[in-house]
Design a protein around this motif. Sequence first.
Motif, PDB file in Angstrom:
ATOM      1  N   ARG A 291       0.831  -1.207   0.000  1.00  0.00           N
ATOM      2  CA  ARG A 291       0.000   0.000   0.000  1.00  0.00           C
ATOM      3  C   ARG A 291       0.870   1.262   0.000  1.00  0.00           C
ATOM      4  N   ILE A 292       2.051   1.174   0.587  1.00  0.00           N
ATOM      5  CA  ILE A 292       3.080   2.205   0.481  1.00  0.00           C
ATOM      6  C   ILE A 292       4.179   1.632  -0.406  1.00  0.00           C
ATOM      7  N   GLN A 293       4.611   2.415  -1.394  1.00  0.00           N
ATOM      8  CA  GLN A 293       5.553   1.898  -2.381  1.00  0.00           C
ATOM      9  C   GLN A 293       7.003   2.369  -2.168  1.00  0.00           C
ATOM     10  N   VAL A 294       7.194   3.525  -1.553  1.00  0.00           N
ATOM     11  CA  VAL A 294       8.500   4.197  -1.574  1.00  0.00           C
ATOM     12  C   VAL A 294       8.969   4.514  -0.156  1.00  0.00           C
ATOM     13  N   ILE A 295      10.277   4.406   0.064  1.00  0.00           N
ATOM     14  CA  ILE A 295      10.921   4.961   1.251  1.00  0.00           C
ATOM     15  C   ILE A 295      11.743   6.158   0.814  1.00  0.00           C
ATOM     16  N   ALA A 296      11.520   7.310   1.425  1.00  0.00           N
ATOM     17  CA  ALA A 296      12.308   8.519   1.182  1.00  0.00           C
ATOM     18  C   ALA A 296      12.603   9.164   2.523  1.00  0.00           C
ATOM     19  N   THR A 297      13.508  10.151   2.564  1.00  0.00           N
ATOM     20  CA  THR A 297      13.943  10.635   3.865  1.00  0.00           C
ATOM     21  C   THR A 297      13.273  11.919   4.344  1.00  0.00           C
ATOM     22  N   ASP A 298      12.832  12.778   3.432  1.00  0.00           N
ATOM     23  CA  ASP A 298      12.444  14.141   3.823  1.00  0.00           C
ATOM     24  C   ASP A 298      13.596  14.813   4.567  1.00  0.00           C
ATOM     25  N   HIS A 299      14.823  14.548   4.118  1.00  0.00           N
ATOM     26  CA  HIS A 299      16.031  15.160   4.698  1.00  0.00           C
ATOM     27  C   HIS A 299      15.818  16.668   4.807  1.00  0.00           C
ATOM     28  N   ALA A 300      15.786  17.177   6.048  1.00  0.00           N
ATOM     29  CA  ALA A 300      15.465  18.583   6.279  1.00  0.00           C
ATOM     30  C   ALA A 300      16.333  19.120   7.414  1.00  0.00           C
ATOM     31  N   PRO A 301      17.581  19.450   7.122  1.00  0.00           N
ATOM     32  CA  PRO A 301      18.527  19.802   8.187  1.00  0.00           C
ATOM     33  C   PRO A 301      18.348  21.217   8.723  1.00  0.00           C
ATOM     34  N   HIS A 302      18.604  21.335  10.022  1.00  0.00           N
ATOM     35  CA  HIS A 302      18.739  22.606  10.717  1.00  0.00           C
ATOM     36  C   HIS A 302      19.973  22.489  11.608  1.00  0.00           C
ATOM     37  N   THR A 303      20.529  23.609  12.000  1.00  0.00           N
ATOM     38  CA  THR A 303      21.663  23.554  12.919  1.00  0.00           C
ATOM     39  C   THR A 303      21.180  23.082  14.289  1.00  0.00           C
ATOM     40  N   LEU A 304      22.108  22.508  15.067  1.00  0.00           N
ATOM     41  CA  LEU A 304      21.765  22.085  16.419  1.00  0.00           C
ATOM     42  C   LEU A 304      21.309  23.269  17.268  1.00  0.00           C
ATOM     43  N   GLU A 305      21.944  24.418  17.052  1.00  0.00           N
ATOM     44  CA  GLU A 305      21.561  25.613  17.799  1.00  0.00           C
ATOM     45  C   GLU A 305      20.103  25.970  17.536  1.00  0.00           C
ATOM     46  N   GLU A 306      19.689  25.871  16.279  1.00  0.00           N
ATOM     47  CA  GLU A 306      18.288  26.137  15.943  1.00  0.00           C
ATOM     48  C   GLU A 306      17.366  25.099  16.578  1.00  0.00           C
ATOM     49  N   LYS A 307      17.739  23.828  16.470  1.00  0.00           N
ATOM     50  CA  LYS A 307      16.889  22.759  16.977  1.00  0.00           C
ATOM     51  C   LYS A 307      16.735  22.818  18.494  1.00  0.00           C
ATOM     52  N   GLN A 308      17.743  23.317  19.188  1.00  0.00           N
ATOM     53  CA  GLN A 308      17.718  23.297  20.649  1.00  0.00           C
ATOM     54  C   GLN A 308      16.955  24.469  21.264  1.00  0.00           C
ATOM     55  N   GLN A 309      16.323  25.286  20.429  1.00  0.00           N
ATOM     56  CA  GLN A 309      15.468  26.335  20.960  1.00  0.00           C
ATOM     57  C   GLN A 309      14.231  25.709  21.619  1.00  0.00           C
ATOM     58  N   PRO A 310      13.653  26.402  22.604  1.00  0.00           N
ATOM     59  CA  PRO A 310      12.443  25.867  23.234  1.00  0.00           C
ATOM     60  C   PRO A 310      11.277  25.848  22.265  1.00  0.00           C
ATOM     61  N   TYR A 311      10.381  24.887  22.438  1.00  0.00           N
ATOM     62  CA  TYR A 311       9.183  24.789  21.606  1.00  0.00           C
ATOM     63  C   TYR A 311       8.252  25.955  21.925  1.00  0.00           C
ATOM     64  N   PRO A 312       7.622  26.593  20.920  1.00  0.00           N
ATOM     65  CA  PRO A 312       7.540  26.186  19.511  1.00  0.00           C
ATOM     66  C   PRO A 312       8.551  26.877  18.592  1.00  0.00           C
ATOM     67  N   LYS A 313       9.589  27.511  19.144  1.00  0.00           N
ATOM     68  CA  LYS A 313      10.582  28.162  18.299  1.00  0.00           C
ATOM     69  C   LYS A 313      11.462  27.148  17.573  1.00  0.00           C
ATOM     70  N   SER A 314      11.573  25.953  18.103  1.00  0.00           N
ATOM     71  CA  SER A 314      12.404  24.924  17.481  1.00  0.00           C
ATOM     72  C   SER A 314      11.822  24.532  16.130  1.00  0.00           C
TER      73      SER A 314
END
Length: 442
Positions: A291-314
């Motif tokens: 029913r699902i045919q493909v595996i893909a990554t949705d590779h969507a990088p951000h810097t660690l500094e950006e990711k480590q912001q508190p939610y919902p700013k992350s």
Amino acid sequence: MRTLISGATCVLPADQARVDVLIEGGKILGIDPPKGVQVDETIDAHDLILIPGVIDDQVHFREPGLTHKEDLRTATRACAKGGVTSFLEMPNTRPTTTTVERLSEKLQLASERCLVNYGFYIGATPTNLAELQAATRTPGIKIFIGSSTGDLLVDEQAALERIFAETTLPICAHCEDEATVRANSQRLNGGSTYEDHSLIRDEAAAVIATKRAIDLAIRHRHRFHVLHVSTAAETELLRDPQGLITAEVCPHHLFFNVDDYERLGSLVQMNPSIKTSADNEGLWLALKQGRIQVIATDHAPHTLEEKQQPYPKSPSGLPAVENSLALMLDSVNAGICSLESVVQWMCEAPARVWDMVGKGRIAEGYDADLVLIDLNKKQTVRNENQQTKSGWSPWHGVTLQGWPVRTIVQGRTVFLDGRFDEEVRGAEIQFDHSRGGYWSQS
């Protein structure tokens, strides 16, 4: 340059066989050629397995506009290391890829910088129907039915009806219902923890938007690909594709769930969000049942500094392109799936979905985009070893068994045992949409 890959077990379209593969001029010249054939180079591949190059049909490589996170050079080094020989990139760069002119500009930039093969979607807006009708050098149209960058959100029904009714390119979409997301966010006062992300972007948001898009596709008889399916409930909508509907799943939705927020926090904050362990199981089942045919990554990088912001700013998104094949090979070693299935999901199926010419198979006349893998190799994912400019992975510290050791693009080795040949350049992927997509090809 004529090269013979000798002694590998090859995953061919019909079976596995230990055969030599002859390549010349960027193409596969022959399978199991006569002994003693004259060559310029022989690659001894005994004890290794040869598969077609992985095709990742959903990535965000950030160039132009956000190159502090990633760029085409660093991203395609990550591809080469991960056995990904071709990628299709999304239009939410800055500026967005919503005109034929911007699409051409991206293709030109890629020809100068990419170590692997490349293609770019054109993005839909509520007002660019003429551009979508004029585009040719593209796998298809990307619609964001849910929050997105700039003018890429297309949520108004009349605009969606026009796009499905008045264009011919295949369409794919990010499916999360904007009204549901906003209502959930308001109920939670915008959210305050990373765990809230999966409550805001919940199962209902995904199911409502996916059902809406499939309805549009079936009514207008328009080929449609559901990106990054994240819920078991959505897979129930995929039981009757009617020769039109295909879908994909990402490693993070197969391997992570809401229990991982406690350990990984924003590193697994994604759109669509990760869901429950029951959804993990449902996605695996749908993948195995076709029913699902493909595996893909949705590779969507951000810097660690950006990711480590508190939610919902992350920000949402994670890098995955250099570890996706290894994750699946580790699953092969664990007995979760077969190597033939991995090749189908990651190589052949995306080539068929997007009508790629010469991609996805080890067969005579196909492009010599190939990967040698060592199913016995064990290696631990480490942030400090990542090729992505973002420099981290949510799988940091995880030991995987089964890794690509040599990546060949257009007949040339671009990656070998940790080293890169940065003189290699990929080629623009060619699309022949008269082929009719996944369900029209065998």
